[in-house]
Motif scaffolding. Structure first.
Motif, short mmCIF file in Angstrom:
data_model
loop_
_atom_site.label_atom_id
_atom_site.label_comp_id
_atom_site.label_asym_id
_atom_site.label_seq_id
_atom_site.Cartn_x
_atom_site.Cartn_y
_atom_site.Cartn_z
N VAL A 150 0.85 -1.20 0.00
CA VAL A 150 0.00 0.00 0.00
C VAL A 150 0.88 1.24 0.00
O VAL A 150 2.02 1.22 0.47
N ARG A 233 -5.05 -2.18 0.55
CA ARG A 233 -5.61 -1.12 -0.28
C ARG A 233 -7.08 -1.41 -0.55
O ARG A 233 -7.48 -2.55 -0.77
N VAL A 238 -6.70 3.38 2.03
CA VAL A 238 -5.99 2.31 2.74
C VAL A 238 -6.82 1.92 3.95
O VAL A 238 -7.34 2.79 4.66
#
Length: 451
Positions: A150, A233, A238
């Motif tokens: 992420v 993600r 996030v």
């Protein structure tokens, strides 16, 4: 192999070492990043410039308590950011060129020891009679499942983002988390702080820590005793999976900031190959004069100490310079007191023993706490939450520690730092010094008089 009299690794506080007193030496600086180090480029200076803007926003939004009804029309993040870095960024080239113009060789590739006092820099090897290692530290990146998949920021990158995120998840509850939560919260982000401990700012005096946690929880969502189990993600956002005593949570945010600590850069220096002894945290071990286990190699700053404070590194740089010039009469730091401040809202400052540390070490102490609300200037501020706390030795009457939470804390604590450094008793600084009325310093005076 190129030979020097002096090689300095790191151009933060290490760059301050090279003044006219050392101009007779054939010297080199090894800096693979930017002159000015963490403090100038991605630490204390730009972050405080952002804090001042955040303070202005918060001041306007909270002015109604004074009868001033103000609104904030717009926060121009790009203008604020660009003002900060347009002032800071040109300093690297000017500093680098200054060194080269004055006969100092500057290497801009990473240097690693391959043997004691032998450094590999790119394709070259250099050696010197004297080395000073001042290579700093960097953010810790924790081992969280999914973090490598992420986008996330650390303190190195968060200040240069293009826009204030709608929401910000902050992993960590220390001083970096406190400062950036204040900044981006003031500028409009919805902030969630995920802290593994029971309070924010756990290193502070527990009363200060508890008060700050209470106040921060009124501005942000704060999850305490929280363990991050994974991140992933989810579209443009996030998601942070969190386990707390009260149950599991999923924190979804547009931006993720990871600030769980810093680590010394010794692993990037080949410190072990260079014969440098390290402690259990990876810091270079030195004696009280900052000599390492290798004769002729000195070290200072974040690679040595655990404080991560620019003012400590600067003091160490001045001391090491003196010791290089006076090898037969080296000095140690006269003052081991390490004051610090957290430029969040409210501001926090501390020095010396906390009350919980005094109890843990079974050190006898007297303690006095005085609220800003007990002073005339505190009335003017309509302040009901800030306070000064002072601990003193009951026998010799010297100050053991001081802790402040509230406006101007970093300034208010300075006379207490000086008293500790000079060994003055609480009686002398309470009774033999005039404190301006009705300045905020009266809260310090009242805490001392109570002792």
């Amino acid at each position: 192999m190129r030979q020097y009299d002096l090689v300095v690794l790191g151009a933060g506080s290490g760059n301050m070492l090279l003044n006219e007193e050392l101009a007779h030496l054939r010297a080199a600086v090894v800096e693979p990043d930017r002159f000015g180090g963490t403090c100038l480029n991605r630490g204390c200076i730009p972050s405080k410039m952002l804090v001042v803007a955040a303070d202005a926003v918060e001041g306007a939004r909270t002015a109604a308590r004074l009868g001033v009804h103000a609104t904030v029309e717009h926060v121009d993040w790009k203008a604020i950011r660009d003002r900060v870095f347009q002032r800071i960024d040109p300093l690297h080239d000017s500093a680098l060129n200054y060194r080269r113009d004055n006969g100092v060789d500057v290497y801009t590739e990473e240097g690693r020891f391959v043997a004691p006092k032998v450094l590999q820099v790119g394709t070259e090897r250099i050696t010197a009679d004297t080395f000073v290692v001042a290579a700093g530290s960097r953010p810790v990146v924790p081992n969280i499942p999914g973090l490598d998949t992420v986008p996330y920021h650390t303190s190195d990158t968060i200040m240069r983002i293009d826009e204030v995120p709608a929401s910000l998840a902050v992993i960590g509850g220390g001083f970096i988390a406190a400062e950036f939560s204040h900044v981006f919260g003031a500028f409009g982000a919805d902030v969630t702080i995920v802290q593994r401990g029971p309070r924010l700012l756990m290193a502070e005096d527990e009363e200060v820590s508890a008060r700050f946690t209470e106040l921060a929880s009124q501005r942000h969502r704060v999850l305490l005793d929280a363990a991050v189990t994974s991140v992933e993600r989810r579209g443009d956002d996030v998601e942070v999976a969190v386990t707390c005593p009260g149950g599991d949570h999923v924190v979804r945010a547009a931006t993720l900031l990871v600030c769980v600590g810093r680590r010394p850069n010794t692993d990037r220096l080949g410190a072990v190959a260079g014969g440098l002894e390290l402690d259990e945290h990876g810091h270079i071990a030195t004696d009280s004069a900052y000599r390492t286990s290798v004769p002729g190699v000195w070290a200072l700053g974040d690679v040595v100490n655990h404080f991560q404070l620019k003012h400590m590194a600067n003091a160490e740089s001045r001391l090491v310079r003196y010791n290089l010039l006076h090898p037969q009469g080296v000095r140690t730091l006269a003052n081991k007191v390490a004051p610090h401040a957290v430029f969040t809202s409210p501001q926090i400052a501390g020095v010396g023993l906390t009350e919980q540390e005094a109890r843990r070490r079974k050190i006898e102490y007297l303690v006095s706490t005085r609220g800003y609300a007990e002073t005339a200037y505190g009335w003017a501020l309509e302040d009901t939450t800030s306070f000064v706390k002072v601990l003193a030795n009951p026998l010799d009457r010297t100050i053991l520690g001081a802790h402040i939470i509230g406006p101007q804390a970093a300034t208010l604590i300075q006379p207490l730092i000086q008293a500790m450094t000079l060994g003055l008793t609480v009686d002398r600084i309470a009774q033999d010094v005039l404190y301006i009325h009705p300045a905020l310093t009266e809260v310090v005076e009242q805490a001392l008089l109570a002792l």
